[in-house]
Design an enzyme around this catalytic site. Structure first.
Site, PDB file in Angstrom:
ATOM      1  N   GLU A  32      23.702  17.696 -55.839  1.00  0.00           N
ATOM      2  CA  GLU A  32      24.505  18.868 -55.511  1.00  0.00           C
ATOM      3  C   GLU A  32      24.749  19.735 -56.751  1.00  0.00           C
ATOM      4  OE1 GLU A  32      28.149  17.763 -53.501  1.00  0.00           O
ATOM      5  OE2 GLU A  32      27.863  19.265 -51.962  1.00  0.00           O
ATOM      6  N   LYS A  91      26.585  24.725 -42.140  1.00  0.00           N
ATOM      7  CA  LYS A  91      27.895  24.923 -41.487  1.00  0.00           C
ATOM      8  C   LYS A  91      27.879  26.201 -40.655  1.00  0.00           C
ATOM      9  CE  LYS A  91      30.575  22.709 -45.145  1.00  0.00           C
ATOM     10  NZ  LYS A  91      31.520  22.945 -46.221  1.00  0.00           N
ATOM     11  N   HIS A 140       9.443  -4.274 -52.024  1.00  0.00           N
ATOM     12  CA  HIS A 140       8.622  -4.650 -50.866  1.00  0.00           C
ATOM     13  C   HIS A 140       8.528  -3.504 -49.862  1.00  0.00           C
ATOM     14  CE1 HIS A 140       8.497  -8.908 -52.147  1.00  0.00           C
ATOM     15  NE2 HIS A 140       9.596  -8.505 -52.788  1.00  0.00           N
TER      16      HIS A 140
HETATM   17  O1  PA5 Z   1      31.236  17.865 -54.177  1.00  0.00           O
HETATM   18  C1  PA5 Z   1      31.669  18.589 -53.302  1.00  0.00           C
HETATM   19  O2  PA5 Z   1      32.346  19.597 -53.556  1.00  0.00           O
HETATM   20  C2  PA5 Z   1      31.412  18.296 -51.842  1.00  0.00           C
HETATM   21  O3  PA5 Z   1      30.578  17.203 -51.672  1.00  0.00           O
HETATM   22  C3  PA5 Z   1      32.720  18.014 -51.132  1.00  0.00           C
HETATM   23  O4  PA5 Z   1      33.331  16.916 -51.733  1.00  0.00           O
HETATM   24  C4  PA5 Z   1      32.521  17.744 -49.644  1.00  0.00           C
HETATM   25  O5  PA5 Z   1      31.841  18.824 -49.055  1.00  0.00           O
HETATM   26  C5  PA5 Z   1      33.852  17.532 -48.961  1.00  0.00           C
HETATM   27  O6  PA5 Z   1      34.679  18.623 -49.185  1.00  0.00           O
HETATM   28  P1  PA5 Z   1      36.226  18.570 -48.907  1.00  0.00           P
HETATM   29  O7  PA5 Z   1      36.834  17.607 -49.839  1.00  0.00           O
HETATM   30  O8  PA5 Z   1      36.701  19.964 -49.135  1.00  0.00           O
HETATM   31  O9  PA5 Z   1      36.404  18.141 -47.470  1.00  0.00           O
END
Ligand code: PA5
Length: 433
Positions: free
Chosen positions: A289, A424, A310
């Site tokens: 990310e 989303k 494996h």
């Molecule tokens: O690293 C990030 O920002 C994302 O992976 C969020 O943690 C994830 O989308 C969850 O978001 P939130 O804590 O706002 O529900």
């Protein structure tokens, strides 16, 4: 101090020292940009100083809440997704007895997870267990608006209120969210839940050392003070040292970026201990990310050995030469098991009789690294002395800092995630939001 170390000898056939040295100035600048908050995404750099800002009063408060929840619950449901879920799970699964779910004499609540996917059957099976077991829960969402945990919390809130009544339910729910924004904050305030704040300047995937990770870890019965101490000690090193030889985060970032510059676009995090499975999942999120944007970035993958030797082992040995691996090696096991001798030797295994199982595992690891080098796959080796709250705390900060450095060297903002919005938009449209 027992600390983590990086070994580059299994990379040397692929990367010249001069290539690594050439990266050092950019990494030194990246280090300063992280410390001075002068790089991209600098409003999300709260995690850099976070370990040193965690004080005794804060930890004591988390421990008190955890104690209260531990007294009430045999199961503790952690509702969250991405950075609001993976850090806690990574630490808990690394530290807990792997069969504790089956141990009826277990004292600690068993932590289970919800809101990290939308499976209807999973939720149905979870509710069936919660019907017959005492439980409490934490709902964790920094934004307070994420669909998966919001759906799960709506269902579980309904369940817990029916099971215990509204007042008692309240004492079994903790909300961890933004200090003022988001639907979860509004709901938690209205319902009067115990609430913890996710700091504004700490993004989800860097939040494991906030209440997001610390509360579930404490409820599970693990030592959050050692975890934090590990992170503090690692911070002291990676903030102050500015050479590859002394700064493990810089060293790791240099090795992986040098390999990336040679066209190695996939990094496989390898473990030889199933307790590290979720640490790899957390690392995949952190790096994927943070780096995967603007058409750039190393794709983070993971294998769990020796199981995956494996399965994925074939590809790694002989498939497309676009990958390298990073082996997270644990030097000492918690327990020892010697392989017994057998006078009949019908299975032909007496060649390992008298040897420890951990020794056989370490030979599998070395043999695999050497085979991979022959197959054109470089191995960065990260060693930790043991799996403990302290070493996992070190690893968390090491990986976080290494990720910030790598992202800056790559030229991206490692602290945003614009691509996460795309699915989303479609989902909301399809659902008529
Ligand atoms: O690293 C990030 O920002 C994302 O992976 C969020 O943690 C994830 O989308 C969850 O978001 P939130 O804590 O706002 O529900």
């Amino acid at each position: 101090m027992k600390t983590i170390s990086i070994d580059q000898k299994y990379v040397e056939k692929f990367v010249q020292q001069s290539e690594l040295d050439a990266l050092q100035p950019a990494l030194q600048k990246a280090q300063q940009d992280l410390i001075q908050k002068t790089g991209k995404g600098n409003d999300f750099l709260g995690w850099v100083s976070l370990p040193d800002e965690i004080d005794d009063a804060f930890l004591a408060d988390i421990e008190t809440t955890a104690k209260h929840l531990r007294e009430k619950a045999k199961l503790f449901v952690v509702i969250g997704i991405g950075g609001s879920y993976l850090g806690a799970r990574a630490v808990i699964e690394a530290l807990q007895n792997q069969f504790s779910a089956l141990d009826s004499s277990r004292k600690d609540p068993f932590v289970i997870y919800a809101g990290h996917q939308l499976s209807e059957d999973y939720m149905h099976e979870l509710l069936a267990i919660l019907d017959k077991t005492d439980y409490a829960m934490a709902v964790i969402s920094k934004s307070g608006t994420t669909t998966e945990p919001a759906v799960a919390f709506r269902i579980l809130k309904n369940h817990i209120e029916k099971k215990y009544g509204k007042e008692e339910a309240k004492s079994r729910i903790v909300a961890i969210t933004d200090k003022e924004r988001g639907a979860l904050k509004t709901l938690a305030t209205k319902e009067g839940y115990k609430t913890y704040i996710v700091p504004d300047d700490v993004g989800g995937r860097y939040s494991v050392l906030t209440p997001v990770g610390l509360l579930p870890i404490a409820v599970a019965g693990f030592d959050i003070r050692s975890l934090v101490k590990g992170a503090q000690d690692m911070k002291a090193i990676v903030i102050s040292e500015n050479t590859l030889s002394k700064n493990p985060a810089m060293h790791y970032a240099a090795l992986r970026n040098a390999l990336y510059q040679q066209g190695k676009k996939i990094e496989i995090m390898v473990n030889y201990d199933p307790r590290l499975y979720f640490l790899t999942e957390w690392w995949k999120q952190l790096y994927g990310e943070s780096e995967g944007k603007e058409g750039k970035g190393i794709f983070p993958a993971g294998v769990n050995n020796t199981s995956d030797l494996h399965s994925m082992g074939q590809y790694i040995q002989e498939g497309e030469r676009i990958l390298f691996e990073t082996v997270l090696s644990v030097e000492n096991n918690r327990e020892t098991i010697e392989i017994p001798s057998d006078s009949e030797n019908l299975d032909g295994m007496n060649f390992v009789a008298g040897k420890r199982m951990g020794y056989v595992n370490s030979m599998a690891q070395l043999g695999t690294i050497l085979a991979h080098i022959d197959g054109g796959v470089a191995s960065i080796k990260i060693s930790i002395p043991e799996i403990s709250a302290y070493t996992i705390g070190q690893l968390i900060y090491f990986y976080e800092f290494g990720c910030g450095l790598s992202g800056y060297v790559l030229g991206v903002n490692p602290f945003d995630q614009p691509g996460v919005e795309a699915y989303k938009k479609n989902m909301f449209k399809l659902l008529g939001k």
